[in-house]
Design a protein around this motif. Structure first.
Motif, PDB file in Angstrom:
ATOM      1  N   VAL A  38       0.850  -1.189   0.000  1.00 53.83           N
ATOM      2  CA  VAL A  38       0.000   0.000   0.000  1.00 53.83           C
ATOM      3  C   VAL A  38       0.890   1.245   0.000  1.00 53.83           C
ATOM      4  CG1 VAL A  38      -1.654   1.336   1.348  1.00 53.83           C
ATOM      5  CG2 VAL A  38      -1.896  -1.154   1.189  1.00 53.83           C
ATOM      6  N   LYS A  39       1.887   1.202   0.850  1.00 54.88           N
ATOM      7  CA  LYS A  39       2.774   2.336   0.981  1.00 54.88           C
ATOM      8  C   LYS A  39       3.447   2.659  -0.359  1.00 54.88           C
ATOM      9  CE  LYS A  39       6.143   3.087   4.630  1.00 54.88           C
ATOM     10  NZ  LYS A  39       6.654   2.533   5.739  1.00 54.88           N
ATOM     11  N   LYS A  40       3.918   1.619  -1.007  1.00 46.64           N
ATOM     12  CA  LYS A  40       4.596   1.848  -2.285  1.00 46.64           C
ATOM     13  C   LYS A  40       3.657   2.450  -3.314  1.00 46.64           C
ATOM     14  CE  LYS A  40       8.774  -0.489  -2.718  1.00 46.64           C
ATOM     15  NZ  LYS A  40       9.667  -1.233  -3.603  1.00 46.64           N
ATOM     16  N   LEU A  41       2.425   1.950  -3.329  1.00 46.51           N
ATOM     17  CA  LEU A  41       1.475   2.477  -4.300  1.00 46.51           C
ATOM     18  C   LEU A  41       1.108   3.911  -3.960  1.00 46.51           C
ATOM     19  CD1 LEU A  41      -0.739  -0.692  -4.845  1.00 46.51           C
ATOM     20  CD2 LEU A  41       1.060   0.207  -6.301  1.00 46.51           C
ATOM     21  N   VAL A  42       1.074   4.202  -2.670  1.00 49.12           N
ATOM     22  CA  VAL A  42       0.819   5.594  -2.280  1.00 49.12           C
ATOM     23  C   VAL A  42       1.962   6.471  -2.782  1.00 49.12           C
ATOM     24  CG1 VAL A  42       0.627   7.181  -0.332  1.00 49.12           C
ATOM     25  CG2 VAL A  42      -0.580   5.000  -0.283  1.00 49.12           C
ATOM     26  N   TYR A  43       3.183   5.976  -2.662  1.00 51.14           N
ATOM     27  CA  TYR A  43       4.330   6.717  -3.179  1.00 51.14           C
ATOM     28  C   TYR A  43       4.167   6.992  -4.664  1.00 51.14           C
ATOM     29  CZ  TYR A  43       7.067   5.659   1.077  1.00 51.14           C
ATOM     30  OH  TYR A  43       7.524   5.570   2.344  1.00 51.14           O
ATOM     31  N   ALA A  53       0.486  17.812  -0.313  1.00 52.27           N
ATOM     32  CA  ALA A  53       1.673  16.955  -0.380  1.00 52.27           C
ATOM     33  C   ALA A  53       2.566  17.177   0.827  1.00 52.27           C
ATOM     34  CB  ALA A  53       2.448  17.221  -1.657  1.00 52.27           C
ATOM     35  N   LEU A  54       2.546  18.413   1.338  1.00 53.05           N
ATOM     36  CA  LEU A  54       3.418  18.716   2.464  1.00 53.05           C
ATOM     37  C   LEU A  54       3.083  17.869   3.690  1.00 53.05           C
ATOM     38  CD1 LEU A  54       3.723  22.582   2.163  1.00 53.05           C
ATOM     39  CD2 LEU A  54       5.362  20.835   1.517  1.00 53.05           C
ATOM     40  N   LEU A  55       1.823  17.424   3.728  1.00 58.14           N
ATOM     41  CA  LEU A  55       1.404  16.592   4.869  1.00 58.14           C
ATOM     42  C   LEU A  55       2.247  15.318   4.980  1.00 58.14           C
ATOM     43  CD1 LEU A  55      -2.464  16.827   4.489  1.00 58.14           C
ATOM     44  CD2 LEU A  55      -0.989  18.071   6.089  1.00 58.14           C
ATOM     45  N   SER A  56       2.726  14.876   3.838  1.00 57.38           N
ATOM     46  CA  SER A  56       3.419  13.590   3.836  1.00 57.38           C
ATOM     47  C   SER A  56       4.903  13.718   4.185  1.00 57.38           C
ATOM     48  CB  SER A  56       3.301  12.943   2.458  1.00 57.38           C
ATOM     49  OG  SER A  56       3.939  13.766   1.499  1.00 57.38           O
ATOM     50  N   ILE A  57       5.402  14.951   4.167  1.00 60.81           N
ATOM     51  CA  ILE A  57       6.852  15.128   4.264  1.00 60.81           C
ATOM     52  C   ILE A  57       7.423  14.534   5.551  1.00 60.81           C
ATOM     53  CG2 ILE A  57       8.724  16.816   4.332  1.00 60.81           C
ATOM     54  CD1 ILE A  57       7.303  16.552   1.629  1.00 60.81           C
ATOM     55  N   SER A  58       6.705  14.741   6.655  1.00 67.08           N
ATOM     56  CA  SER A  58       7.281  14.291   7.921  1.00 67.08           C
ATOM     57  C   SER A  58       7.460  12.777   7.933  1.00 67.08           C
ATOM     58  CB  SER A  58       6.389  14.720   9.077  1.00 67.08           C
ATOM     59  OG  SER A  58       5.130  14.112   8.939  1.00 67.08           O
ATOM     60  N   THR A  59       6.577  12.072   7.241  1.00 65.41           N
ATOM     61  CA  THR A  59       6.738  10.616   7.154  1.00 65.41           C
ATOM     62  C   THR A  59       8.069  10.256   6.519  1.00 65.41           C
ATOM     63  OG1 THR A  59       4.388  10.575   6.678  1.00 65.41           O
ATOM     64  CG2 THR A  59       5.589   8.514   6.408  1.00 65.41           C
ATOM     65  N   PHE A  60       8.397  10.995   5.470  1.00 63.23           N
ATOM     66  CA  PHE A  60       9.649  10.674   4.776  1.00 63.23           C
ATOM     67  C   PHE A  60      10.848  11.072   5.613  1.00 63.23           C
ATOM     68  CE2 PHE A  60       6.642  11.447   1.201  1.00 63.23           C
ATOM     69  CZ  PHE A  60       6.465  10.114   0.928  1.00 63.23           C
ATOM     70  N   GLN A  61      10.670  12.201   6.307  1.00 59.71           N
ATOM     71  CA  GLN A  61      11.788  12.607   7.161  1.00 59.71           C
ATOM     72  C   GLN A  61      12.067  11.545   8.211  1.00 59.71           C
ATOM     73  OE1 GLN A  61      10.186  16.633   7.896  1.00 59.71           O
ATOM     74  NE2 GLN A  61      12.282  17.333   7.483  1.00 59.71           N
ATOM     75  N   ARG A  62      10.996  10.957   8.702  1.00 62.65           N
ATOM     76  CA  ARG A  62      11.183   9.870   9.651  1.00 62.65           C
ATOM     77  C   ARG A  62      11.866   8.684   8.950  1.00 62.65           C
ATOM     78  NH1 ARG A  62       5.877   8.692  11.066  1.00 62.65           N
ATOM     79  NH2 ARG A  62       5.501  10.922  11.107  1.00 62.65           N
ATOM     80  N   GLY A  63      11.384   8.426   7.752  1.00 65.53           N
ATOM     81  CA  GLY A  63      11.954   7.302   7.002  1.00 65.53           C
ATOM     82  C   GLY A  63      13.447   7.443   6.766  1.00 65.53           C
ATOM     83  N   SER A  81      14.291   4.579   0.017  1.00 64.83           N
ATOM     84  CA  SER A  81      13.048   4.880  -0.700  1.00 64.83           C
ATOM     85  C   SER A  81      12.418   6.154  -0.169  1.00 64.83           C
ATOM     86  CB  SER A  81      12.095   3.684  -0.679  1.00 64.83           C
ATOM     87  OG  SER A  81      11.610   3.487   0.615  1.00 64.83           O
ATOM     88  N   ALA A  82      12.637   6.453   1.105  1.00 63.69           N
ATOM     89  CA  ALA A  82      12.151   7.741   1.619  1.00 63.69           C
ATOM     90  C   ALA A  82      12.819   8.895   0.871  1.00 63.69           C
ATOM     91  CB  ALA A  82      12.435   7.849   3.109  1.00 63.69           C
ATOM     92  N   LEU A  83      14.102   8.764   0.669  1.00 66.09           N
ATOM     93  CA  LEU A  83      14.816   9.813  -0.056  1.00 66.09           C
ATOM     94  C   LEU A  83      14.359   9.885  -1.512  1.00 66.09           C
ATOM     95  CD1 LEU A  83      16.981  11.973  -0.143  1.00 66.09           C
ATOM     96  CD2 LEU A  83      18.669  10.210  -0.621  1.00 66.09           C
ATOM     97  N   ARG A  84      14.138   8.715  -2.073  1.00 63.40           N
ATOM     98  CA  ARG A  84      13.691   8.679  -3.471  1.00 63.40           C
ATOM     99  C   ARG A  84      12.397   9.432  -3.648  1.00 63.40           C
ATOM    100  NH1 ARG A  84      12.961   3.128  -6.529  1.00 63.40           N
ATOM    101  NH2 ARG A  84      12.087   4.468  -8.137  1.00 63.40           N
TER     102      ARG A  84
END
Lengths: 423, 1117
Positions: free
Chosen positions: B89-94, B108-118, B129-132
């Motif tokens: 699911v996560k990948k498809l969301v990406y 889109a900004l809502l998702s940024i913190s998730t990636f920062q955590r990643g 993949s977070a960086l990608r």
């Protein structure tokens, strides 16, 4: 500002010109960009004649044609065209590998997997993971059972660990392979490319070989394959697993094989060696100025078969457009004539040296049309089992690094490649 | 399955609304109720807490995206799931996010913190993949976050994450070019990365962000060349293309002389060349001649780095990837000396078997190449023969190549081939063939008539296109010698009745007009016919009719005056203004009136001037100013972002910019650490029976005592009796270094030589640093010489052997003494009594060493070598703690350089003495032992004609002036192998003979031991994971299941030192490669029943791989 990416977008287009899949690695490019391509495609009679590289006002379009599909990539800046072409073929190969075929319907059926694959294969337009075993660890190929199970359990087809191959120095092999029966098979397949002239003289002939391997071996086997007569090989290209230095120094193939099927090497047999032509063709095709008809008479016989049986013999003739129908008798096998494409196919099967196959009869030509000037060339297909026509022989195959004794096998086969007889 | 059903649903829905999605305002999707409903459905699924439903919804959404349908209104519902636990699911969301983030920046900004955590996740795949994804979200506001993330990832431990960082650089750059300077810093950092995984990606980033910063490449040039073969194929293409450009700016044209000759001699001058142009040409030529003479004065020598590039790319011609092969081919075409370019032909011809798109591109490039380098492809002429089943575009390209390849010798074959093509059903191809024949005819005088006759025959072809094409080509050919061919012109005049193709008609008319004097009877008649049909002709034909009329009027006005006027009148009222203009213009010129200007006098000259025949040129001429293999070359037009291939520099820029300082491995910090370590584990120094060093010492003695044959085989015979003198000369060299002039050296050696037979111990004493020198191989050497002497059945050796036997024990004692004496100056610590020694492993060894039997000498070798390192690199006192003590290197293996028989009495052997080579720390010391088995003296032994792979260097051994019959002597030379196992080839010369010999190092000799603590080892190992780590399982040889045998065998196989280790199940070793100082870490972990695991960590993967093999062999046999 410099170039910003290699492959910007990819469109899959079927042979009628419908765009059925698009993927963008950067900003979205409207699919109207394909119109330039479709226009050219309309003009080209055969899809093979669409130039692989096209220029539009703002983009470059690089495409390949595979299995009745166009893979069209949109490029914005300088890039080696072969880079893109090779990559697109790799994409098609991957689909073939995953789904067993590469067709519009199968791609549509597996659109999510296709999308996931494309996502992994390119990052920002630059190839990321193209090794099939790396991909398969990240995205499992679909099977009916798995998709049923996944639907029920919600588990996924996507791996959550970095594939071992991605980081290892042998990206083509994954770690921890285990088999109960360890086996390694090698098929040495040689193709004769030849052009024979009207009188049966060889205008041009060469042998191209390929070694297809199928290895199912546990652990990290290190294989060494040597030839009795490696000097025959003139030009070679290898799977990345082959240690090139070793080949240069000792003329042996030393490699840690990928798991499963792969092409170990391709080779070209030195041009100094005369190429044995296994069959001869006696043919007479003629069109008469009057009466709007012609005659056809083809006989095939064995020439240099090294005592082996010639099988799978088949003759294909692309008749001139003016030939309306044919009325022929085959002494062996069957023939078909496709009225639309004007292709005559004579499927002979095994070549019996005692009773040579013959096809003869009349051709009826559209009345009023000028009699064709050129006689159509004959394309020959055939197979000879248990023979590498160049004489190449595998000497031995050794395995190091693992303790078990694998089952090993080498098979030889000779086929007609682009084998054409001019008439 | 589920995907397919989703797809079908989707399709059904969309067809009902007539595909409104794309090209519309995203919001408009909501207008359609069906869309509303469907999307609500999906939103519900996405909001549920069942992963399976979410997955189903995401699959359907991705299917929509894939077909180009608009799914943007789902953004809020989708973005909520960015942190979903289900990885698919996560990948498809990406996937979705990357597609729509640009349109919905705020959300889109809502998702940024998730990636920062990643980015902080311990799993490298998640970090990557977070960086990608983060870097793929094209939202300007997050540029600073991206920048930070990239910088951090560029120093990540995982090379995969660093690779991802390299990929992210161009993304950020395209989003915000302002970041260029900061990004260049990151690129610079990543360029220094030594892993192959990163190399391709960072060069890609370099090419996109700062291709002009060629200076960033200097320091990495050699590394890139050396890594190239192990980089993944796509990276290879990018690196090779970049290095091609680099080389063009840094090296000299290797063809400087030839290219001048070519251009001067060939002298293809343009036919239309006006006089000014020729003047320019002359000037050009003068200039070039000047340069040529200059070049001749200064003989061209290829820069070794230039050579390195050519050598390291060549194997890639064997790649399965067509793009790689093409990249190497273009590199060779643009950079290699003319004589070497030929190698690429075979590989390119091979690609002609590939997909038709590949053929298409390859043939375009071959076509360009064949113009400059015809000879290269001539042997493959037949590979370009055309099959009726080839696509037309391939046929035409092959034809182009065949035409370019045609010359006097092969033209008849080619023409025969062309005859077949002319009968083809593919008319476009036939037309191209006719053009090709025309070009062959113009280029090769010998066949002009044959071609012309052939073409004339085609004039009776039934196909009009064929005839028309022939007419056009014949016209061009006739211009070359019209007087000979009035028959043909007459024949063509007749054709005007039948040929309808305008171009052909125009051509015939032009011919008749031009050569009307050769066909005086026919030409007026033609004009008469044409006047009749004038109004129905195409414009180009009309223009030629006017021309014909004018020319006839000027030559034969009696017969044609009226006709001409008639034609001109018709033209005057033509619809086309060009034709009207032309008619007026011509009338003014040719028909004299009172008003007509002075020009009419010259009308005849104007119209019937002698016109040069056209040159039929290949469209591929001069295309090579574009880098071959590029898109720009293919299109023959500069594509956006194309980097020009620079011209060769007149003078080569400073080559030293590519020199890389070798990082000193003996840095203070590490030394300090060593000290600490030492304090932590004094254990090693004083526990005699059990600890590492002791055991290894034991192992030496074990094997020595146990079985001579074993140690003998390991040592594999240096078989020399002259050991001591050998050491002598070596130490001299080391001591005196370069300052000492060679002559002195020789003299000394001579002296020694003379002394040697008397007794070795003398020479030993003569030199102060004897201590450094191991008696090292004496033991194994001894057993060796035994076996050897057996082989060779030389009586001599026996006596000398016994000699050495005796002397050994003596020598040992002396050495110990001396060691104690001589060390003090360098390391005062050592001199202190035994208490101190307890901490200093070095001294410890000294201490217990004497105990074993006389045969246990080898221990000394490591001792001494460590001392040498101390003296060289570590002049500080703490260096006593030198690592090598912990890793005894056992017997040295010697190799034959020249056999007694081939050497005509002179036998030469060499071994890797494992001592630092003092004149040059980057060289491996090779000790060479010469034995003169002949009956006469050998004089002037020296080296000549050293042939090396580029980058490699050799310090020759000083000439040996005299080697009396029956004598043996040794010398030491240094070789910088550049961390490769390439052989150094040279000639060994005596006063009468020259022998070709080569020295090839086992990979284990390309390194030198270093000292690491357990922690340092672990830390370094942690940084050399992934690609740099190779692990193999093995079963230990039965005799090799205790720790000290393992240590012994590993150190025999490779020049490494033991690293202390808390566990007795693991043996660790460390070293650095000699040239690049890359770390080499080896771990042998033992398990039950002889099972073991070998791990090698080394950033030089080639070395790592080879080392694994060698150690495996050592441990399993």
């Amino acid at each position: 500002m410099g170039p910003t990416e290699m492959i910007h977008s990819l469109f899959l287009i079927n042979h009628t010109g419908d765009i059925f899949l698009e993927k963008h690695w950067k900003s979205v490019i409207s699919r109207s960009v394909c119109d330039y391509f479709l226009e050219v495609k309309e003009k080209a009679v055969e899809p093979e004649n669409v130039p692989p590289v096209l220029q539009t006002p703002h983009h470059y379009l690089i495409s390949i044609y595979r299995d009745k599909l166009f893979f069209l990539s949109v490029i914005q800046t300088e890039v080696p065209p072969l880079f893109v072409i090779e990559f697109l073929h790799r994409v098609a190969d991957t689909f073939q590998d995953y789904f067993g075929e590469c067709s519009e319907s199968i791609i549509k059926d597996n659109v999510v997997t296709v999308y996931e694959l494309l996502e992994e294969m390119l990052d920002n337009g630059f190839p990321l993971a193209t090794e099939s075993n790396v991909l398969k660890e990240m995205i499992k190929p679909p099977t009916i059972l798995r998709s049923v199970v996944n639907t029920l359990t919600g588990s996924s087809n996507v791996g959550d660990k970095l594939p071992t191959g991605q980081l290892s120095n042998i990206p083509w092999r994954r770690a921890g392979v285990k088999y109960t029966n360890n086996e390694a098979y090698f098929d040495v397949i040689e193709e004769i490319d030849a052009i024979l002239d009207k009188s049966g003289m060889t205008v041009f002939a060469e042998i191209q070989g390929v070694i297809e391997a199928c290895t199912r071996l546990s652990g990290m086997p290190d294989l060494t394959l040597s030839f009795m007569n490696p000097r025959l090989l003139d030009d070679v290209s290898f799977h990345p697993c082959v240690r090139f230095k070793r080949w240069e120094a000792e003329r042996v193939l030393s490699f840690i094989p990928p798991d499963g099927n792969f092409t170990l090497m391709t080779y070209h047999v030195s041009a100094q060696n005369l190429v044995a032509i296994p069959v001869y063709v006696k043919q007479n095709i003629s069109f008469f100025e009057t009466g709007s008809c012609g005659r056809l008479d083809i006989t095939i016989g064995p020439k240099q078969t090294m005592g082996k049986m010639v099988e799978g013999l088949m003759v294909t003739v692309h008749m001139p457009k003016a030939v309306l129908s044919v009325n022929l008798t085959a002494s062996q096998g069957n023939y078909t004539y496709d009225l639309a494409t004007k292709v005559l196919v004579w499927d002979i099967g095994k070549l019996n040296p005692q009773k040579l196959p013959n096809l003869r009869g009349t051709l009826s030509v559209q009345s009023g049309a000028p009699t064709p000037e050129e006689n159509p060339a004959l394309d020959i297909k055939m197979k000879i089992q248990q023979l590498a026509i160049s004489g190449l022989k595998v000497n031995r195959l050794d395995m190091y690094g693992e303790k078990y004794k694998p089952f090993k096998g080498v098979k030889y086969m000779t086929k007609a490649g682009k084998f054409q007889v001019r008439t | 399955m589920s995907a397919s059903s989703a797809f079908n649903d989707e399709k059904g829905g969309s067809s009902s609304v007539g595909e409104p999605e794309y090209g519309h305002d995203p919001a408009s999707g909501g207008i359609f109720s069906s869309d509303y409903k469907r999307h609500d459905d999906l939103k519900e699924m996405l909001d549920s807490n069942k992963d399976s439903l979410k997955l189903e919804a995401m699959k359907r959404i991705v299917a929509m995206v894939a077909r180009g349908k608009n799914a943007s209104d789902l953004f809020p519902a989708v973005v909520k799931n960015v942190a979903c636990k289900n990885i698919e699911v996560k990948k498809l969301v990406y996937v979705y996010l990357v597609r729509y983030a640009e349109e919905q920046q705020d959300l889109a900004l809502l998702s940024i913190s998730t990636f920062q955590r990643g980015l902080k996740d311990p799993n490298q795949l998640i970090r990557a993949s977070a960086l990608r994804v983060l870097s793929s979200i094209r939202v300007t506001i997050i540029v600073p976050i991206m920048m930070l993330a990239i910088k951090e990832a560029a120093s990540d431990m995982s090379p995969y994450v660093r690779k991802t960082a390299a990929h992210a650089i161009p993304k950020l750059y395209s989003l915000d070019p302002e970041q260029k300077d900061q990004l260049i810093e990151v690129i610079e950092k990543l360029l220094a990365d030594k892993t192959t995984l990163v190399a391709g990606s960072v060069v890609m980033a370099f090419e996109e962000v700062c291709p002009e910063r060629i200076d960033l490449i200097h320091k990495n040039y050699r590394k890139l060349c050396n890594l190239l073969i192990d980089v993944e194929e796509w990276g290879q293409v990018v690196i090779i293309n970049m290095l091609t450009r680099y080389a063009r700016t840094q090296f000299l044209n290797p063809n400087i002389n030839e290219s001048l000759l070519e251009e001067g001699g060939g002298g293809e001058k343009t036919f239309y060349g006006s006089e000014e142009e020729t003047d320019e040409d002359d000037e050009d030529k003068d200039k070039k001649a000047e340069v040529a003479t200059m070049a001749k004065r200064k003989p061209y020598v290829m820069d070794p780095d230039h050579r390195l590039l050519l050598r390291n790319t060549k194997p890639l011609l064997q790649s399965r990837n067509a793009a790689v092969v093409m990249a190497v081919a273009q590199l060779y075409f643009h950079l290699a000396p003319k004589a070497e370019v030929g190698v690429i032909a075979k590989a390119l011809v091979r690609l002609l078997r590939s997909h038709s798109e590949v053929q298409y591109v390859v043939l375009q490039n071959v076509a360009t190449m064949t113009i400059k380098r015809r000879g290269m492809f001539e042997p493959y002429l037949k590979s370009f023969y055309i099959r009726s089943t080839d696509p037309t575009q391939i046929k035409v390209l092959k034809l182009e190549v065949l035409t370019n390849l045609a010359n006097e010798t092969n033209i008849s074959t080619i023409l025969r081939e062309f005859q077949t093509y002319i009968k083809s059903m593919d008319k476009d191809f036939v037309a191209a063939t006719i053009q090709a024949i025309g070009r062959c005819a113009t280029n090769i005088g010998e066949v002009r008539d044959t071609c012309l006759n052939g073409l004339v025959q085609l004039l009776s072809n039934r196909d009009e296109l064929v005839v028309a094409e022939s007419v056009v080509v014949i016209k061009k050919l006739l211009q070359m010698q019209p007087e000979k061919h009035s028959d043909i012109i007459k024949h063509m005049a007749k054709l005007i009745d039948n040929i309808q193709v305008p171009m052909a008609r125009a051509s015939i008319l032009w011919l008749i007009g031009e050569y009307c004097e050769h066909v005086p009877k026919i030409s007026p008649d033609v004009l008469r016919k044409m006047a009749k049909s004038f109004t129905n002709e195409e414009d180009i034909v009309k223009l030629q009719i006017i021309n014909l009329a004018a020319k006839l009027y000027l030559t034969n006005s009696k017969q044609t005056k009226l006709l001409t006027q008639y034609v001109l009148n018709l033209a005057k009222y033509d619809q086309n203004y060009d034709i009207r203009d032309r008619a007026r213009f011509i009338r003014q010129l040719i028909v004299p009136t009172e008003k007509s200007g002075a020009l009419s006098k010259y009308a005849k000259k104007l119209f019937l001037a002698l016109k040069p025949a056209p040159v039929l040129e290949s469209p591929f001429k001069d295309r090579d100013h574009f880098q071959l293999g590029s898109l720009s070359h293919l299109l023959n037009a500069k594509a956006g972002g194309y980097q020009e291939l620079p011209d060769w520099p007149e003078a080569a820029p400073d080559p030293s910019v590519r020199n890389v300082e070798v990082p000193e491995w003996t840095k203070c910090s590490s030394r300090e650490k060593r000290k600490e370590k030492k304090v932590e584990k004094p254990f090693y120094s004083d526990s005699e029976g059990e600890s590492g060093p002791t055991e290894s010492a034991d192992s030496e003695s074990d094997s020595a005592n146990g079985s001579e044959s074993v140690s003998g085989s390991e040592a594999s015979g240096s078989g020399s009796e002259s050991e001591e003198s050998e050491e002598g000369s070596e130490s001299e060299e080391e001591e005196e270094e370069d300052e000492e002039d060679e002559e002195k050296d020789k003299k000394k050696k001579k002296k020694e030589l003379k002394k040697k037979p008397v007794q070795e111990s003398e020479s030993e004493q003569s030199s102060e640093e004897e201590e450094r020198k191991p008696e090292r191989k004496s033991k194994p050497r001894k057993s060796d010489s035994e076996t050897e002497s057996d082989d060779e059945e030389e009586s001599e050796s026996e006596s000398s052997q016994s000699e050495s036997d005796e002397s050994e024990s003596e020598a040992e004692v002396k050495k110990k003494k001396k060691a104690a004496q001589s060390k003090p100056p360098a390391k005062p610590v050592k001199t202190d009594g035994k208490k101190e020694k307890k901490e200093m492993s070095l001294l410890d060894l000294d201490d217990f060493e004497p105990a074993p039997s006389p045969q246990v000498t080898p221990v000394n070798s490591f001792l001494s070598s460590s001392l040498v390192t101390d003296l060289e690199g570590l002049s500080l006192s703490d260096s006593v703690l030198s690592p090598a003590t912990i890793a005894p290197s056992s017997a040295l293996k010697s190799y034959e350089l020249l056999h007694r028989i081939t050497g005509e009495g002179l036998s030469v052997e060499y071994c890797f003495s494992r001592q630092p080579f003092s004149p040059d720390a980057n060289m491996v010391a090779v000790q060479i032992q010469f034995t003169n088995n002949a009956t006469s003296d050998t004089k002037n032994l020296h080296m000549e004609d050293v042939k090396l792979q580029s980058g490699m260097r050799v310090k020759e051994f000083p000439e040996i002036e005299l080697l009396p019959a029956g004598e043996t002597t040794t010398a030491v030379m240094g070789i910088d192998f550049c961390d490769s196992t390439q052989a150094a080839n040279f000639q060994l010369c005596t006063h009468t003979r020259k022998f070709f010999v080569s020295i090839q190092p086992p990979v284990g000799e390309l390194m030198r031991p270093i000292f690491l603590t357990e922690n340092e080892f672990k830390k370094e190992q942690g940084q050399l994971m992934g690609m740099n780590e190779i692990t193999e399982r093995l079963t230990l040889d039965v005799k090799c299941r205790n720790e000290h045998t393992i240590v012994q065998r590993v150190t025999t196989a490779a020049n490494l030192s033991r690293v202390p280790c808390g566990s007795d199940k693991e043996c660790r070793f460390a070293g650095r490669t000699v040239t690049s100082s890359s770390l080499v870490l080896v771990t042998v972990a033992t398990k039950a029943e002889g099972a073991a695991q070998l791990t090698v960590n080394c950033e030089k993967m080639v070395i790592g791989t080879m080392l694994v093999k060698d150690i495996l062999q050592a441990l399993t046999q």
